[in-house]
Write an enzyme that holds these catalytic residues in place. Sequence first.
Site, PDB file in Angstrom:
ATOM      1  N   TYR A 123       0.816  -1.215   0.000  1.00  0.00           N
ATOM      2  CA  TYR A 123       0.000   0.000   0.000  1.00  0.00           C
ATOM      3  C   TYR A 123       0.854   1.272   0.000  1.00  0.00           C
ATOM      4  O   TYR A 123       0.333   2.362  -0.244  1.00  0.00           O
ATOM      5  CB  TYR A 123      -0.927   0.042   1.216  1.00  0.00           C
ATOM      6  CG  TYR A 123      -1.854  -1.122   1.387  1.00  0.00           C
ATOM      7  CD1 TYR A 123      -2.058  -2.067   0.374  1.00  0.00           C
ATOM      8  CD2 TYR A 123      -2.544  -1.313   2.589  1.00  0.00           C
ATOM      9  CE1 TYR A 123      -2.914  -3.143   0.557  1.00  0.00           C
ATOM     10  CE2 TYR A 123      -3.401  -2.379   2.767  1.00  0.00           C
ATOM     11  CZ  TYR A 123      -3.578  -3.302   1.755  1.00  0.00           C
ATOM     12  OH  TYR A 123      -4.426  -4.367   1.946  1.00  0.00           O
TER      13      TYR A 123
ATOM     14  N   HIS B  21       1.111 -11.604   2.062  1.00  0.00           N
ATOM     15  CA  HIS B  21       0.011 -10.965   1.333  1.00  0.00           C
ATOM     16  C   HIS B  21      -0.662 -11.905   0.340  1.00  0.00           C
ATOM     17  O   HIS B  21      -1.802 -11.667  -0.077  1.00  0.00           O
ATOM     18  CB  HIS B  21       0.523  -9.719   0.609  1.00  0.00           C
ATOM     19  CG  HIS B  21      -0.501  -8.643   0.474  1.00  0.00           C
ATOM     20  ND1 HIS B  21      -0.220  -7.306   0.546  1.00  0.00           N
ATOM     21  CD2 HIS B  21      -1.842  -8.709   0.283  1.00  0.00           C
ATOM     22  CE1 HIS B  21      -1.329  -6.601   0.398  1.00  0.00           C
ATOM     23  NE2 HIS B  21      -2.321  -7.425   0.237  1.00  0.00           N
TER      24      HIS B  21
END
Length: 280
Positions: free
Chosen positions: A54, A115
């Site tokens: 992010y 992730h």
Amino acid sequence: MPGLALDSRLKMHDGHLIPQFGLGVYEMTSDETYGAVKAALEAGYRHVDTAEWYENEAPVGKAINDFCAETGTPRADIFLTSKLMHNETYERTLRDLKTSLRKAGVDRFDLYLMHSAIGGPQIRKEVWRALVDAKKQGLVTSIGVSNWGAKHIDELVKAGSELPVVNQIDLHPFMRHFDIVEECGKHGILLEAWAPLVRGLRFDHPALVAVAKQHAKEPAQILLRWGLQHGFIVIPKSVSPKRIVSNSQIFDFELSDADMAQLDKLDEYLVTDWDVVDCD
């Protein structure tokens, strides 16, 4: 489901507690991230979910540290999650984790996730071994995964490995992932929904609108309450202080069994963003 509150926490199988409600910060600029995290903490949120991918670990950490300094809130009261971007090697995993910690300005993450399961069995094994060791070294408190399919969880089970405490996936009435939910449930792995609001794609669905009207609530609030009553962790994203507060106003009502059954029937395997749960 009696007893649910903004500060409700679930016990993970490693014995640590995780707030069941939190803030996601996917696709936010640095300024948006800082403002959203501060607004959420001021509204009573105590769980923030970020990721290396992010590119906003730094403003998340700064917002948390500033809030704690300004209010006297103990840093330990706020649960911080981040995620590993690249599944490559044992060494890179530890290096990237340490870089994320420096960016966030914290000594350890409360929860650190892979992730995805991308990379294949051998790479997953090495990366997961690094996370297990990171926990032993005190760099993280708990370790988990994100976007893992049932077969990937089963792979760890068969290897006799330490199991993740959480699997964070796309999970909402329109994407039920029954096989993943079942596999994680068998092994005490909590499910966390990274897009509990379906990215707004189904706010106007007749069944959802009907339940919302019945409770004088917004469709977003019904979706969040549905997740909580299923025992999932939900981390809605918003950059709007007003919406951040609204999303948290879901503890003054309860969905009935009939409401839940109606919403449970809406599965359509709706992919809202990233779907890699079937990767090799």
